[in-house]
Design an enzyme around this catalytic site. Structure first.
Site: not given
Ligand code: GLU
Length: 477
Positions: A107
């Site tokens: 993240k």
């Molecule tokens: N930010 C989104 C999540 O928390 C999508 C992550 C992604 O598509 O890699 O799942």
């Protein structure tokens, strides 16, 4: 506000992990290895804007590399901090394992109020942040693939993809370095709606099993169910729109930054979103609804399904006791603190946990990544062949009917639907539906069969941890 003695987001995730890990027969030390965050990179960089240098702080956290690339969004918000990014990265590991997308968890976050900057300024800041991550392989098609999160969207992902391509001019897979791009820049149909669509598919699957619904004291399907949505951003909006337009659910209240609007007959979600867009994101004044400035209190209103779709920690020790919803679906990441989760479970509330409920986003990101690596859109080879085969069948049925004087006529609607081959959007939705059904079934099998698996979150973590442990084992760890 976080109540006295409340656990933070990262501790909450770790405690939820620990509850489930304790029920698994893991090799000594393995649970701790899976739980810890492998690495967090912090970068501070300056950008000359408005005649002075502004320093920004950003993070990219890699929680687990048991599979690579690692995957997870990049958040732009003033509240971003290392603990939050690490908690979110951990959730990505478990989420990807649960819905079988072949990624580790990661993240990113940038401490910024995106609304405080002009578009061209934001582009400069985003490109500079991307540059810092790209040069350390923290954005890379084979190693680390970001995506949108709160405060970012298609536009930012297009800038990141372009930045990567400029720095890696001969990488034929450059577009796979990030997902959530707009379709014209290598994105995929259905990515923007994906998380909300996943919420809809999750609820449909939940109500397909009357025993599951019964545990929340509910029966029947989604038709007529009273839903409260907190946060009408990308996820909340699409979930509310699809549930009300396609499943007959009634969105009886929406909670936003300035307060909440309610209508027991159901709100028109598209109209509400349009109102918000025209009024600086405020819901106050929206016609056909009552307004209260005490938005938080609306979380406690009577309804069948409560969908927190904004930030973490909105349901905590201080308000969990007052929540009346028998079913909560966590469209946001971490909307319930560990204490709130315990209190709600004790009351018999059923919680569809974040790592499952909002996995639609990363699932469609996976499809986008595969599309980018295969350099061809889904359906391009099969669509017309599929239509041609259907056409043969229709022609044969019509010939038989005419030859035998049967007088059969196929309705125009049936013909239209049967003769339309699947395009990319249809295939993406089908793949997402299949994924959400499959993951629910894996969770519920444990929930119903194994004694002591009290809730869906525990089941979800157990499935996810089991899979991560398995992949560690095959690596010889
Ligand atoms: N930010 C989104 C999540 O928390 C999508 C992550 C992604 O598509 O890699 O799942």
């Amino acid at each position: 506000m976080r109540a006295e003695g409340e656990t933070g987001f990262r501790d909450s995730v770790d405690l939820m992990f620990a509850r489930a890990a304790a029920r698994l027969d893991l090799a000594p030390g393995l649970a701790a290895k899976i739980r810890v965050c492998n690495a967090t990179y912090t970068v501070r960089f300056g950008v000359r804007l408005r005649g002075e240098i502004h320093t920004f702080t950003g993070y990219r956290s890699v929680h687990s590399e048991h599979m690579e690339p690692v995957k997870g969004g990049i958040r732009f918000a003033l509240s971003v901090n290392q603990d939050e990014v690490e908690a979110l990265a951990a959730l990505m590991t478990y989420k990807c394992a649960l819905v079988e997308t072949p990624f580790g968890g990661s993240k990113g976050g940038l401490c910024i109020d995106p609304r405080a900057w002009e578009e061209h300024e934001l582009e400069q800041i985003t490109r500079r942040f991307a540059y810092e991550l790209i040069k350390r392989d923290l954005i890379h098609p084979a190693q680390n693939v970001p995506a949108p999160d709160m405060g970012t969207g298609e536009r930012e992902m297009a800038w990141i993809a372009d930045q990567y391509a400029r720095m890696n001019t001969t990488d034929i897979n450059a577009r796979a370095c990030v997902t959530g791009k707009p379709p014209h820049a290598g994105g995929i149909q259905g990515r923007v709606e994906a998380t909300g669509r996943g919420v809809q598919f999750a609820l449909r699957e939940f109500f397909r099993h009357p025993e599951d619904a019964a545990r929340a004291g509910l029966s029947g399907g989604l038709e007529g169910k009273r839903v409260i949505v907190q946060g009408l951003g990308n996820v909340g909006f699409h979930a509310a729109k699809f549930l009300s337009e396609e499943d007959g659910a009634r969105i009886v209240a929406v909670i936003e930054r300035d307060g909440a609007v309610a209508n027991p007959a159901g709100l028109d979600i598209v109209a509400l979103r349009a109102w918000m867009d025209a009024h600086g994101g405020r819901v106050e004044g929206f016609a056909g609804a009552s307004f209260t400035a005490e938005g938080e209190r609306m979380l406690e209103a009577e309804c069948d399904i409560l969908i927190p779709a904004a930030q973490e920690g909105v349901i905590h020790r201080g308000n969990a006791g007052a929540i009346r919803a028998p079913l909560i679906l966590e469209a946001a990441n971490g909307p319930l603190t560990f204490a709130a989760d315990e209190m709600l479970r004790a009351k018999g509330c059923v919680i569809i946990p974040d790592l499952y409920a909002n996995a639609g986003g990363v699932t469609v990101s996976y499809f986008e990544w595969v599309k980018n690596l295969s350099h061809i859109r889904f359906g391009r080879m099969q669509r017309r062949a599929e239509e041609a085969r259907s056409q043969i069948l229709v022609a044969e049925l019509e010939r038989l009917s005419a030859d035998k004087g049967l007088g059969w006529t196929l309705s125009a609607d049936f013909k239209e639907r049967f003769l339309t081959g699947s395009d990319e959007l249809a295939l993406v939705r089908s793949g997402l539906d299949d994924t959400m059904r499959g993951a629910h079934q894996a969770m519920r099998a444990l929930w119903h069969a194994a004694a002591g698996v009290e809730d869906l979150r525990m089941a979800a973590y157990m499935v996810a941890i089991g899979r991560v442990a398995q992949s560690y084992r095959s690596k010889g760890l």
